[in-house]
Every structure is written in structure tokens, then in C-alpha cells.
Enzyme design. Structure first.
Site, mmCIF file in Angstrom:
data_model
loop_
_atom_site.group_PDB
_atom_site.id
_atom_site.type_symbol
_atom_site.label_atom_id
_atom_site.label_comp_id
_atom_site.label_asym_id
_atom_site.label_seq_id
_atom_site.Cartn_x
_atom_site.Cartn_y
_atom_site.Cartn_z
ATOM 1 N N TYR A 174 -9.701 0.882 11.806
ATOM 2 C CA TYR A 174 -11.007 1.190 11.186
ATOM 3 C C TYR A 174 -11.453 0.144 10.174
ATOM 4 O O TYR A 174 -12.490 0.292 9.546
ATOM 5 C CB TYR A 174 -11.010 2.582 10.553
ATOM 6 C CG TYR A 174 -9.852 2.879 9.602
ATOM 7 C CD1 TYR A 174 -9.788 2.325 8.342
ATOM 8 C CD2 TYR A 174 -8.828 3.743 9.991
ATOM 9 C CE1 TYR A 174 -8.740 2.602 7.484
ATOM 10 C CE2 TYR A 174 -7.767 4.030 9.144
ATOM 11 C CZ TYR A 174 -7.729 3.449 7.883
ATOM 12 O OH TYR A 174 -6.684 3.730 7.042
ATOM 13 N N LYS A 175 -10.653 -0.912 10.003
ATOM 14 C CA LYS A 175 -11.060 -1.962 9.066
ATOM 15 C C LYS A 175 -11.789 -3.060 9.848
ATOM 16 O O LYS A 175 -12.944 -2.900 10.191
ATOM 17 C CB LYS A 175 -9.833 -2.506 8.333
ATOM 18 C CG LYS A 175 -9.097 -1.447 7.501
ATOM 19 C CD LYS A 175 -7.885 -2.056 6.839
ATOM 20 C CE LYS A 175 -7.008 -1.019 6.164
ATOM 21 N NZ LYS A 175 -7.612 -0.332 5.034
ATOM 22 N N PHE A 217 0.860 -1.184 0.000
ATOM 23 C CA PHE A 217 0.000 0.000 0.000
ATOM 24 C C PHE A 217 0.897 1.235 0.000
ATOM 25 O O PHE A 217 1.785 1.356 0.851
ATOM 26 C CB PHE A 217 -0.911 -0.018 1.225
ATOM 27 C CG PHE A 217 -1.933 1.083 1.197
ATOM 28 C CD1 PHE A 217 -3.066 0.956 0.416
ATOM 29 C CD2 PHE A 217 -1.750 2.238 1.916
ATOM 30 C CE1 PHE A 217 -4.009 1.974 0.369
ATOM 31 C CE2 PHE A 217 -2.686 3.260 1.875
ATOM 32 C CZ PHE A 217 -3.819 3.123 1.100
ATOM 33 N N ARG A 230 -11.885 -5.707 -5.790
ATOM 34 C CA ARG A 230 -11.496 -6.192 -4.461
ATOM 35 C C ARG A 230 -12.741 -6.388 -3.592
ATOM 36 O O ARG A 230 -13.583 -5.492 -3.510
ATOM 37 C CB ARG A 230 -10.557 -5.150 -3.844
ATOM 38 C CG ARG A 230 -9.680 -5.650 -2.740
ATOM 39 C CD ARG A 230 -8.663 -4.591 -2.352
ATOM 40 N NE ARG A 230 -9.297 -3.388 -1.815
ATOM 41 C CZ ARG A 230 -8.758 -2.638 -0.841
ATOM 42 N NH1 ARG A 230 -7.597 -2.953 -0.320
ATOM 43 N NH2 ARG A 230 -9.380 -1.555 -0.406
ATOM 44 N N ASP A 236 3.390 -3.902 9.421
ATOM 45 C CA ASP A 236 2.117 -3.201 9.249
ATOM 46 C C ASP A 236 1.011 -4.265 9.265
ATOM 47 O O ASP A 236 1.017 -5.182 8.441
ATOM 48 C CB ASP A 236 2.153 -2.443 7.911
ATOM 49 C CG ASP A 236 0.864 -1.680 7.628
ATOM 50 O OD1 ASP A 236 -0.195 -2.102 8.132
ATOM 51 O OD2 ASP A 236 0.920 -0.684 6.889
HETATM 52 C C1 LIG Z 1 -0.997 -1.528 4.361
HETATM 53 C C2 LIG Z 1 -1.662 -0.229 4.673
HETATM 54 N N1 LIG Z 1 -1.026 0.701 5.405
HETATM 55 C C3 LIG Z 1 -1.627 1.882 5.708
HETATM 56 C C4 LIG Z 1 -2.912 2.157 5.282
HETATM 57 C C5 LIG Z 1 -3.642 3.422 5.594
HETATM 58 O O1 LIG Z 1 -2.932 4.343 6.298
HETATM 59 P P1 LIG Z 1 -3.668 5.649 6.857
HETATM 60 O O2 LIG Z 1 -4.691 5.207 7.845
HETATM 61 O O3 LIG Z 1 -2.572 6.443 7.453
HETATM 62 O O4 LIG Z 1 -4.308 6.343 5.703
HETATM 63 C C6 LIG Z 1 -3.609 1.204 4.528
HETATM 64 C C7 LIG Z 1 -4.990 1.490 4.067
HETATM 65 O O5 LIG Z 1 -5.692 0.700 3.562
HETATM 66 C C8 LIG Z 1 -2.967 -0.005 4.215
HETATM 67 O O6 LIG Z 1 -3.593 -0.919 3.464
#
Ligand SMILES: Cc1ncc(COP(=O)(O)O)c(C=O)c1O
Length: 413
Positions: free
Chosen positions: A223-224, A127, A372, A198
Site C-alpha cells: 500500500y506504499k 518499525f 518525514r 522486510d
Molecule cells: C518496516 C515496516 N514493517 C511493517 C509495517 C506495517 O505493517 P502492517 O501493514 O502489518 O501494519 C510498516 C509500516 O509502515 C513498516 O514500515
């Protein structure tokens, strides 16, 4: 199972030990929500909590709520709650900021622990925010760091004695491919590099054991699959063995050893609190607790089991019913190797996804051609999978996706 019927699928729902959780979420009438991998559904109790935070704690309690409603300590209180979901000790986790920002802090701390090395290993197809944040950090430090990009099966070989840190995502945002956290961390640490993970697409979707894997730092979205609410603060894990030794760059007063001493000079807090920076997004943090509490009541092994079955059913039905329409599976076929979302490629993926939205099936699109679909086991039923595939089949059979209105790109895809 060949030629699965809707009746077969209904039986799967009847035997689902997680089925009762669905009622704890608000799901709009007529919607099949296959986007919980992006933003989780709203727990019904969030409404009551939002009212309390705004009408009672803020309106009546004013600044006193920092103490009386526990606002000041929310990053740690929620960190303690979330810790068992990721195999962490209660003092190793805080909830704060956004994922990108905490990743910046964690990576900076990891680099600072390896001052003589200049290479970071990352997955190029990750990402983008992770890579962008690392590129921003490296540019800012201006000390000759390079980012060595490697894809999933190249990562182990990319880790050598030059590497200061790896910064890798556990479950790939597009393919859902799971990387071996234990093996990659072990390899990194065997050459003296720090491991930053992550957990955005694994947190709340599967068991995670950071300490069993000896991870150094970890970050993740709440938030997921934890349904903490739009823009909810991120998880940040710092292993206890590093407490008092690491240093992150955004040294605001909340990360000071004694914030309310108002000293002139900075002294880091001796634990994961050092990862905080300043005044917290309190309303958001308060709401996050509802989704976290629900996840804590669910059995994470049952969540993982159901996730594998939902995604497996989806793959099987799509290939059986839509297979001759140019869809091809991007996600791993092996359930052990995939997370809770499935991607299929199609040259016209974007208009197809938009046509699905029009029929109440919410899923999303990621370039270059990924359709997706996310399966949040706490509220997605097996019949939802069946019904969603029926909509996809009908859209493809009828060609109803092929309209100008569906080709026009929205800002968020
Ligand atoms: C692997 C990954 N890292 C980070 C994020 C999002 O980061 P942020 O909440 O800072 O926008 C996502 C969002 O889907 C993600 O898939």
C-alpha cells in the site's frame, strides 16, 4: 547546484521520463502529497475496478466469482505479477494478510528450519510492528528464544553460530537508510542462519533482487509505493528451495495441499501457497492489481534514479532555505544509501508538520522529532519538491507553526 530556481526545477520535470505516470493517479487539488511512503495515492482506474468487484463480481456473480472472476487464486496471480519486481520466481510470492502477520509466519518458518538455535537478530530501531510480532512469537513459543537487537552498523557483528534467523528491514522507516541485503544475508547464511527481509520501504521504490541475494523469506507492504490501496494485502516471498520443507504456524485451509478435499488432517501445500491461511480480503486484493500493473509498466531503474534526484533536491533546498531554523538531516546524505523518504529532525517537528498539512503539504511525524517526507517517483514532480520547501521555509520564517491547534496530537501522526 547552488541557488536553484523554480525554472531550473521545471526543466527537470520536462526531462522526466516517468512524468506521464502522474496522470494515472488521483491527486486532490491543491495538495502536495509527500506521504506515499505511508499510503500510496489512488490510481484513477481503481474506481472502475472497485465498481466492478462490488457491482458485478460480488452482486451478480456471488460465490461463483471465486472461480469465474479468479477470486480464489488472487494471492497467487498477484504474487506472480509482483515477482519480477523483487527478483523472485512466479511461484515464490503470494499476496495475503497484513505485513505483520506474514512476517510472523515467515519468521516462524525460518525458526522452525533451525530447530537447535535460539537467537533472532533484529534492528532495535526498526518499525515496531516487526519487533512486536517477533516478541509475540517468541513469548508464544516459550522455548528460550532471545531477540538480539543491533543497529545498522552492528548487525554483521551480531550474527554468530547461535543465530537461528535474522529479521531485518531493507530500508529504515524513519531514516530511509538502506541496509546491504546481499552482505547481511551472506553473513547470516555463512553461520547457518536464515534470512528474513522486510521490504516495506523498498517495494516499488527501487529494484530489489531477492534471489540474487539468496534471501530465504521476505515480506512487504503493497500500500506504499505500489499504490495497492489502504490496508492492501502484503507480499510474502518464500524461496523455492524451501518449498515443501518449511512450516508456518497459521495452518488454515487455504494453505492445505488440497483445500477442497476437506480432509481431517493438515497437509501443507508444496509451494508458497502454504503461506496462506484462510479466505482472502478479496475486494482489497482486486484493487491492488491496478497499482501493481502501473508499477510493472514503469522502469524500476528510472524510478530509483528519480527517487535519488527528488530526495537530493529536497535535502539541498531544505538546507539552503531552512538551515538556520534548527532542522537537521537524519537520512543518509549519500543517495546510494537512502531510500525514497527523507527525515529531518526539529524539536517542534509535530506542530510544523501540522502547519504543513494546513497548507496542503501532506507529510508525517515520527517520534522523537522526525519530520518525514516521502517522494513517490511515479507522481511526485520536481516542482512539488520546490513548492513544499517554500511552504516549509515560510512556516519556519513566520513562526506560524507555533499555535496551540498544531500542538494537539491526532491519533495518527
Ligand atoms: C518496516 C515496516 N514493517 C511493517 C509495517 C506495517 O505493517 P502492517 O501493514 O502489518 O501494519 C510498516 C509500516 O509502515 C513498516 O514500515
Amino acid at each position: 547546484m547552488a541557488n536553484i530556481t523554480r525554472k531550473d526545477v521545471e526543466q527537470l520535470d520536462q526531462g522526466d521520463t516517468l512524468a506521464s505516470f502522474r496522470d494515472e493517479f488521483h491527486l486532490p487539488e491543491g495538495v502536495i502529497y509527500l506521504n506515499g511512503n505511508s499510503l500510496g495515492a489512488m490510481p484513477k482506474k481503481a474506481v472502475e475496478r472497485a465498481r466492478r468487484v462490488v457491482e458485478v463480481e460480488w452482486a451478480e456473480g456471488l460465490i461463483g466469482s471465486m472461480n469465474t472472476a479468479g477470486w480464489y487464486k488472487l494471492p497467487q496471480t498477484l504474487g506472480q505479477k509482483i515477482a519480477p519486481l523483487v527478483g523472485a520466481k512466479p511461484n515464490e510470492v503470494v499476496l495475503t494478510d497484513s505485513t505483520g502477520i506474514v512476517q510472523y509466519k515467515a519468521l516462524a518458518a525460518a525458526l522452525q528450519m533451525q530447530p537447535d538455535r535460539r537467537v533472532i537478530v533484529m534492528e532495535g530501531s526498526n518499525f515496531p510492528t516487526d519487533n512486536y510480532m517477533a516478541q509475540g512469537l517468541v513469548a508464544h513459543l516459550d522455548r528460550g528464544y532471545t531477540i538480539r537487537f543491533a543497529e545498522a552498523d552492528e548487525i554483521l557483528d551480531a550474527i554468530d553460530e547461535d543465530v537461528a534467523a535474522i529479521c531485518i528491514t531493507h530500508v529504515h522507516y524513519k531514516t530511509g537508510n538502506i541496509l546491504d541485503m546481499a552482505a547481511i544475508t551472506k553473513r547470516a547464511q555463512s553461520v547457518g542462519a536464515a534470512a528474513v527481509w522486510d521490504l516495506c520501504h523498498s517495494l516499488g521504490a527501487m529494484p530489489v533482487d531477492l534471489n540474487a541475494c539468496n534471501v530465504d523469506f521476505a515480506v512487504g507492504c503493497t500500500y506504499k509505493y505500489l499504490n495497492a490501496g489502504p490496508g492492501a494485502p502484503a507480499l510474502l516471498f518464500a524461496a523455492e528451495r524451501h518449498h515443501g520443507k518449511y512450516f508456518q504456524p497459521l495452518t488454515g485451509w487455504y494453505s492445505h495441499a488440497e483445500p477442497f478435499n476437506f480432509e481431517r488432517d493438515y497437509r501443507p501445500a508444496p509451494d508458497a501457497r502454504q503461506m496462506l491461511s484462510g479466505t482472502q480480503p478479496t475486494v482489497s486484493l482486486s484493487l491492488a492489481e491496478i497499482g501493481i500493473d502501473i508499477a510493472l509498466r514503469a522502469d524500476m531503474n528510472a524510478i530509483r534514479q528519480k527517487s535519488k534526484q527528488l530526495t537530493g533536491l529536497f535535502i539541498e533546498l531544505v538546507e539552503e532555505r531552512c538551515g538556520d531554523h534548527g532542522v537537521s538531516l537524519v537520512s543518509p546524505r549519500d543517495p546510494e544509501r537512502r531510500g525514497s523518504q527523507i527525515s529531518f529532525d526539529h524539536d517542534d517537528g509535530y506542530p510544523i508538520i501540522r502547519a504543513m498539512h494546513d497548507r496542503g503539504v501532506i507529510c508525517d511525524y515520527r517520534e522523537p522529532a522526525n519530520m518525514r517526507f516521502g517522494f513517490a517517483p511515479l507522481y511526485i514532480r520536481y516542482v512539488d519538491v520546490w513548492d513544499a520547501v517554500e511552504q516549509l521555509r515560510d512556516i519556519l520564517d513566520s513562526g506560524s507553526w507555533n499555535e496551540e491547534q498544531y500542538r494537539r496530537r491526532a491519533a495518527v501522526t
